[in-house]
Design a protein around this motif. Structure first.
Motif, PDB file in Angstrom:
ATOM      1  N   GLU A 309      33.558  31.079  47.910  1.00 38.05           N
ATOM      2  CA  GLU A 309      32.908  31.049  49.182  1.00 38.05           C
ATOM      3  C   GLU A 309      33.794  30.215  50.083  1.00 38.05           C
ATOM      4  O   GLU A 309      33.449  30.365  51.329  1.00 38.05           O
ATOM      5  N   ALA A 310      34.127  29.120  49.657  1.00 35.22           N
ATOM      6  CA  ALA A 310      34.609  28.093  50.461  1.00 35.22           C
ATOM      7  C   ALA A 310      35.860  28.581  51.198  1.00 35.22           C
ATOM      8  O   ALA A 310      36.163  27.823  52.300  1.00 35.22           O
ATOM      9  N   LEU A 311      36.531  29.616  50.719  1.00 37.76           N
ATOM     10  CA  LEU A 311      37.844  30.103  51.274  1.00 37.76           C
ATOM     11  C   LEU A 311      37.409  31.203  52.437  1.00 37.76           C
ATOM     12  O   LEU A 311      38.195  31.793  52.972  1.00 37.76           O
ATOM     13  N   GLN A 312      36.202  31.731  52.411  1.00 44.50           N
ATOM     14  CA  GLN A 312      35.761  32.718  53.353  1.00 44.50           C
ATOM     15  C   GLN A 312      35.922  32.135  55.000  1.00 44.50           C
ATOM     16  O   GLN A 312      36.066  31.027  55.194  1.00 44.50           O
ATOM     17  N   PRO A 313      36.102  33.061  55.790  1.00 40.25           N
ATOM     18  CA  PRO A 313      35.842  34.391  55.548  1.00 40.25           C
ATOM     19  C   PRO A 313      37.002  35.257  55.111  1.00 40.25           C
ATOM     20  O   PRO A 313      38.220  35.014  55.495  1.00 40.25           O
ATOM     21  N   TRP A 314      36.709  36.464  54.464  1.00 39.03           N
ATOM     22  CA  TRP A 314      37.832  37.142  54.411  1.00 39.03           C
ATOM     23  C   TRP A 314      38.240  38.167  55.277  1.00 39.03           C
ATOM     24  O   TRP A 314      37.406  38.553  55.990  1.00 39.03           O
ATOM     25  N   GLY A 315      39.551  38.606  55.370  1.00 41.86           N
ATOM     26  CA  GLY A 315      40.007  39.724  56.240  1.00 41.86           C
ATOM     27  C   GLY A 315      41.430  39.772  56.173  1.00 41.86           C
ATOM     28  O   GLY A 315      42.077  39.280  55.405  1.00 41.86           O
ATOM     29  N   THR A 316      41.710  40.353  57.352  1.00 47.06           N
ATOM     30  CA  THR A 316      43.375  40.662  57.589  1.00 47.06           C
ATOM     31  C   THR A 316      44.032  39.134  57.732  1.00 47.06           C
ATOM     32  O   THR A 316      43.448  38.284  58.390  1.00 47.06           O
ATOM     33  N   GLY A 317      44.857  38.912  57.010  1.00 45.58           N
ATOM     34  CA  GLY A 317      45.662  37.684  56.853  1.00 45.58           C
ATOM     35  C   GLY A 317      45.090  36.586  55.763  1.00 45.58           C
ATOM     36  O   GLY A 317      45.523  35.762  55.600  1.00 45.58           O
ATOM     37  N   ASN A 318      43.821  37.063  55.576  1.00 44.27           N
ATOM     38  CA  ASN A 318      43.112  36.112  54.452  1.00 44.27           C
ATOM     39  C   ASN A 318      42.411  36.954  53.391  1.00 44.27           C
ATOM     40  O   ASN A 318      41.250  37.077  53.468  1.00 44.27           O
ATOM     41  N   ALA A 319      43.044  37.723  52.661  1.00 42.87           N
ATOM     42  CA  ALA A 319      42.447  38.901  51.782  1.00 42.87           C
ATOM     43  C   ALA A 319      41.558  38.301  50.627  1.00 42.87           C
ATOM     44  O   ALA A 319      41.984  37.299  50.315  1.00 42.87           O
ATOM     45  N   GLU A 320      40.680  39.164  50.494  1.00 40.84           N
ATOM     46  CA  GLU A 320      39.563  38.452  49.284  1.00 40.84           C
ATOM     47  C   GLU A 320      40.300  38.785  47.814  1.00 40.84           C
ATOM     48  O   GLU A 320      41.076  39.850  47.947  1.00 40.84           O
ATOM     49  N   PRO A 321      40.252  37.696  47.134  1.00 43.87           N
ATOM     50  CA  PRO A 321      41.088  37.887  45.935  1.00 43.87           C
ATOM     51  C   PRO A 321      40.325  38.926  44.894  1.00 43.87           C
ATOM     52  O   PRO A 321      39.274  39.209  44.921  1.00 43.87           O
ATOM     53  N   VAL A 322      41.294  39.400  44.233  1.00 43.18           N
ATOM     54  CA  VAL A 322      41.025  40.386  43.332  1.00 43.18           C
ATOM     55  C   VAL A 322      41.618  39.974  41.844  1.00 43.18           C
ATOM     56  O   VAL A 322      42.885  39.668  41.823  1.00 43.18           O
ATOM     57  N   PHE A 323      40.729  40.097  40.997  1.00 45.60           N
ATOM     58  CA  PHE A 323      41.086  39.578  39.825  1.00 45.60           C
ATOM     59  C   PHE A 323      41.239  40.659  38.827  1.00 45.60           C
ATOM     60  O   PHE A 323      40.512  41.833  38.667  1.00 45.60           O
ATOM     61  N   TRP A 324      42.096  40.442  37.636  1.00 46.51           N
ATOM     62  CA  TRP A 324      42.367  41.560  36.732  1.00 46.51           C
ATOM     63  C   TRP A 324      41.530  40.982  35.425  1.00 46.51           C
ATOM     64  O   TRP A 324      41.659  39.829  34.875  1.00 46.51           O
ATOM     65  N   THR A 325      40.573  41.830  34.692  1.00 45.23           N
ATOM     66  CA  THR A 325      39.949  41.343  33.582  1.00 45.23           C
ATOM     67  C   THR A 325      40.426  42.709  32.289  1.00 45.23           C
ATOM     68  O   THR A 325      40.079  43.897  32.630  1.00 45.23           O
ATOM     69  N   PRO A 326      40.850  42.079  31.276  1.00 44.63           N
ATOM     70  CA  PRO A 326      41.564  43.148  30.241  1.00 44.63           C
ATOM     71  C   PRO A 326      40.437  43.397  29.287  1.00 44.63           C
ATOM     72  O   PRO A 326      39.367  42.752  28.982  1.00 44.63           O
ATOM     73  N   ARG A 327      40.513  44.807  28.870  1.00 43.16           N
ATOM     74  CA  ARG A 327      39.717  45.296  27.627  1.00 43.16           C
ATOM     75  C   ARG A 327      38.129  45.218  27.956  1.00 43.16           C
ATOM     76  O   ARG A 327      37.389  44.108  27.149  1.00 43.16           O
ATOM     77  N   VAL A 328      37.659  45.723  28.979  1.00 44.68           N
ATOM     78  CA  VAL A 328      36.229  45.654  29.283  1.00 44.68           C
ATOM     79  C   VAL A 328      35.497  46.524  28.441  1.00 44.68           C
ATOM     80  O   VAL A 328      36.010  47.935  28.512  1.00 44.68           O
TER      81      VAL A 328
END
Length: 406
Positions: A309-328
């Motif tokens: 949340e400290a990295l907000q706001p998300w948008g163009t030029g500051n994309a919201e991070p996407v995480f990969w979680t294996p074997r769910v």
């Protein structure tokens, strides 16, 4: 802001931030940013700035979000200030729109209001949004807010309808979009105000540049369209390569709009196809989800969410991070809202009581999901109960190697 033409028009003054140096903090401001700077400067010089800063910042925030301007430089600094003001806004139009949409008063509320205001310009009369934000009359504000919400609901329905029609058309015609390297679709019944949104969804689905159009007149002599690209495909340059076939066009790297005579449509498609073959290789034509990091489900907790949340706001030029979680493991899944999936997920070894809730927007056609799977996700906080959940943005069969590269 659209890309600048090669030759600027003759004028006493041109107010365009793209004329600023490349490292200028003002270079990314949208039209609303130019208006904000001009208004604040004039009010200050006239000694009339008192009481104007807060409402102007709120309007700047809404316009910057609605125009999807890059959240860098002064955009980022001013937007953060504007977003903090919006939940307690004194503007009657903002107050009414929050009540009509039944939105919680949170600092990210601007990202919920922006699309509702945008919807008016897409499928209704733009003057409605101007009156909403400019009026001091609470009754007028309430009426305009209701109209904005109705337009937003209609915009959603149109997007779903056109997206389904486009996918059906592609599949029935057996279009080899990977060989063509670009999708060009034109249908008479598509609403010109929302085809850009649908084009973005088709880019996500197929991983190729998409140009969608509809006829601007009953005689089908003119085509109006919207384009969306992938990172390796420059939409502005593509339209420049077709400029003698077009009546008008405006664009930047990732998106654009255009108009042309229907008689030029086949030549337009051939020119786009040739341009795509010059700049795209087959390996680049696949729907990709860009991952920022690997995370186990137990790591996606409140402490980590507060750091994000400290990295907000998300948008163009500051994309919201996407995480990969294996074997769910998919413990539960059901269709909600007609086209979305609601799930309960866990990883191997996790107790089912510690399952994490997840939502997958517009994933009905993939129901039921297999188990286990690798997922790409964003971390969300529920508006209503404050609990954390995942928003799925991608999935695949579990990778064979522990690093997920196989």
């Amino acid at each position: 802001m659209l890309e600048l033409p090669a030759q600027l028009p003759p004028a006493e003054a041109i107010l365009n931030p793209k004329l600023a140096p490349a490292d200028s903090p003002y270079r990314g401001v949208a039209g609303v940013g130019v208006a904000y700077i001009l208004a604040v400067t004039l009010a200050r010089d006239l000694g009339q700035l008192r009481g104007l800063t807060a409402p102007l910042l709120e309007l700047f925030a809404l316009g910057t979000i609605a125009d999807m301007a890059p959240l860098v430089g002064v955009n980022r600094r001013w937007l953060k200030r504007g977003l903090r003001l919006l939940p307690q806004s004194r503007l009657p139009g903002v107050q009414a729109l929050m009540r009509v949409a039944n939105l919680p008063q949170r600092d990210d509320i601007g990202f919920r209001l922006g699309p509702r205001i945008n919807a008016v310009g897409r499928i209704a009369e733009p003057q409605m949004a101007i009156e909403l934000l400019a009026t001091d009359d609470h009754q007028v504000a309430w009426q305009r807010a209701q109209q904005c919400e109705q337009a937003n609901q209609r915009r959603r329905a149109l997007c779903t309808e056109i997206e389904r029609a486009a996918i059906t058309g592609i599949e029935r015609a057996a279009i080899d979009w990977a060989r063509e390297r670009v999708l060009v679709l034109v249908q008479p019944e598509w609403h010109p105000g929302v085809i850009g949104i649908v084009a973005s969804r088709l880019v996500e689905r197929y991983g190729v540049p998409v140009f969608l159009g509809t006829y601007a007149d009953a005689d089908r002599q003119q085509v109006r369209g919207s384009a969306r690209g992938i990172p390796e495909f420059h939409v502005f340059q593509a339209l420049q390569a077709c400029q003698e076939l077009l009546d008008t066009y405006g664009s930047y790297q990732a998106a654009g709009g255009f108009a042309l005579p229907s008689a030029n449509l086949d030549a337009f498609w051939q020119r786009l196809r040739a341009f795509a073959h010059r700049c795209l290789s087959p390996e680049q034509l696949q729907p990709l989800v860009r991952i920022d990091g690997r995370a186990q489900l137990h790591q996606l907790g409140p402490a980590f969410y507060r750091q994000l949340e400290a990295l907000q706001p998300w948008g163009t030029g500051n994309a919201e991070p996407v995480f990969w979680t294996p074997r769910v493991r998919v413990l539960e899944q059901r269709i909600v809202g007609g086209e979305h999936l609601k799930l309960a997920l866990a990883q191997s070894g996790d107790d089912a009581s510690e399952a994490m809730a997840a939502i997958a927007w517009r994933w009905r056609e993939y129901f039921p999901l297999p188990s286990p799977i690798d997922v790409a996700c964003k971390l969300r906080q529920s508006d209503w109960d404050g609990n954390l959940k995942l928003e799925l943005v991608g999935a695949r069969p579990p990778s064979a190697d522990p690093d997920g590269t196989g």
